[in-house]
Write a protein that holds these residues in place. Structure first.
Motif, PDB file in Angstrom:
ATOM      1  N   LYS A  40       6.974   3.776   4.060  1.00 40.13           N
ATOM      2  CA  LYS A  40       6.314   5.026   3.686  1.00 40.13           C
ATOM      3  C   LYS A  40       4.867   5.078   4.163  1.00 40.13           C
ATOM      4  O   LYS A  40       4.349   6.152   4.449  1.00 40.13           O
ATOM      5  N   THR A  41       4.202   3.928   4.261  1.00 40.69           N
ATOM      6  CA  THR A  41       2.824   3.932   4.756  1.00 40.69           C
ATOM      7  C   THR A  41       2.768   3.919   6.291  1.00 40.69           C
ATOM      8  O   THR A  41       1.748   4.277   6.874  1.00 40.69           O
ATOM      9  N   PRO A  44       3.260   8.032   8.433  1.00 38.51           N
ATOM     10  CA  PRO A  44       2.178   8.909   8.912  1.00 38.51           C
ATOM     11  C   PRO A  44       1.596   8.484  10.267  1.00 38.51           C
ATOM     12  O   PRO A  44       1.173   9.341  11.048  1.00 38.51           O
ATOM     13  N   LEU A  96       2.516  12.423   3.981  1.00 44.07           N
ATOM     14  CA  LEU A  96       1.186  11.964   3.549  1.00 44.07           C
ATOM     15  C   LEU A  96       1.152  11.677   2.057  1.00 44.07           C
ATOM     16  O   LEU A  96       0.590  10.656   1.613  1.00 44.07           O
ATOM     17  N   PHE A  97       1.767  12.545   1.268  1.00 48.07           N
ATOM     18  CA  PHE A  97       1.825  12.343  -0.180  1.00 48.07           C
ATOM     19  C   PHE A  97       2.599  11.079  -0.525  1.00 48.07           C
ATOM     20  O   PHE A  97       2.152  10.265  -1.341  1.00 48.07           O
ATOM     21  N   SER A  99       3.201   8.509   1.359  1.00 46.58           N
ATOM     22  CA  SER A  99       2.454   7.342   1.822  1.00 46.58           C
ATOM     23  C   SER A  99       1.399   6.955   0.792  1.00 46.58           C
ATOM     24  O   SER A  99       1.245   5.769   0.462  1.00 46.58           O
ATOM     25  N   TYR A 100       0.682   7.946   0.292  1.00 43.24           N
ATOM     26  CA  TYR A 100      -0.327   7.680  -0.738  1.00 43.24           C
ATOM     27  C   TYR A 100       0.309   7.083  -1.991  1.00 43.24           C
ATOM     28  O   TYR A 100      -0.155   6.058  -2.496  1.00 43.24           O
ATOM     29  N   LYS A 101       1.369   7.739  -2.472  1.00 45.48           N
ATOM     30  CA  LYS A 101       2.025   7.264  -3.707  1.00 45.48           C
ATOM     31  C   LYS A 101       2.581   5.848  -3.519  1.00 45.48           C
ATOM     32  O   LYS A 101       2.443   5.010  -4.400  1.00 45.48           O
ATOM     33  N   GLY A 103       1.534   3.592  -1.398  1.00 44.32           N
ATOM     34  CA  GLY A 103       0.390   2.683  -1.304  1.00 44.32           C
ATOM     35  C   GLY A 103      -0.189   2.317  -2.657  1.00 44.32           C
ATOM     36  O   GLY A 103      -0.770   1.244  -2.820  1.00 44.32           O
ATOM     37  N   GLN A 104      -0.014   3.204  -3.621  1.00 38.44           N
ATOM     38  CA  GLN A 104      -0.460   2.954  -4.995  1.00 38.44           C
ATOM     39  C   GLN A 104       0.644   2.354  -5.866  1.00 38.44           C
ATOM     40  O   GLN A 104       0.447   2.148  -7.064  1.00 38.44           O
ATOM     41  N   GLU A 106       3.232   3.845  -6.907  1.00 38.86           N
ATOM     42  CA  GLU A 106       3.568   4.856  -7.911  1.00 38.86           C
ATOM     43  C   GLU A 106       4.920   5.469  -7.570  1.00 38.86           C
ATOM     44  O   GLU A 106       5.013   6.548  -6.988  1.00 38.86           O
TER      45      GLU A 106
END
Length: 147
Positions: A40-41, A44, A96-97, A99-101, A103-104, A106
């Motif tokens: 997922k990261t 992007p 992008l969302f 990837s962010y989630k 990376g956290q 979540e």
């Protein structure tokens, strides 16, 4: 030369989306959370290949059409706004969302709802691009048989 660019860019875009889609499905179903995070990261970063490929395919297709809108050229041209809108409005923001989630770490219900939407929208773009590839090959065979 423009025909080679068009075919190469279209194929690169289709293969890239298939790789994104398959890596997402396979990692979610069979891999560890760390692999899901990696996938997922990484997606992007793949947009730096996908977006120019789609732009090159669209631009070269427009140039090859030379204003024609009849037959398979028109059919292919009518698909492109849906492919572009799907990418700009759903797929890029979702990538992008997610990837962010990821990376956290979540992985909540919002992550999976967006993941489902991304997979659905990706499948639609795969289908539409595959139809454009099929129609492009038909057009090429038609020109070769009449030449």
């Amino acid at each position: 030369m423009i025909k080679i660019l068009h075919a190469s860019a279209g194929a690169a875009a289709l293969v890239t989306i298939i790789v994104f889609w398959m890596s997402t499905v396979l990692s979610e179903l069979f891999a560890s959370q760390s692999i899901v995070i990696a996938v997922k990261t990484a997606i992007p970063w793949g947009l730096f290949l996908l977006i120019p490929a789609l732009a090159a395919a669209g631009g070269s297709g427009f140039a090859l059409a030379k204003g024609r809108r009849a037959g398979l050229v028109g059919v292919k041209a009518k698909r492109m706004p849906f492919i572009a809108a799907n990418g700009v409005l759903i797929l890029i923001p979702a990538a992008l969302f997610l990837s962010y989630k990821a990376g956290q770490s979540e992985f909540d219900s919002v992550f999976y709802v967006v993941q489902g939407l991304e997979l659905l929208a990706g499948a639609v773009n795969i289908a539409l691009l595959a139809l454009n590839l099929r129609d492009g090959l038909k057009m090429r065979r038609g020109r070769l048989s009449t030449a």
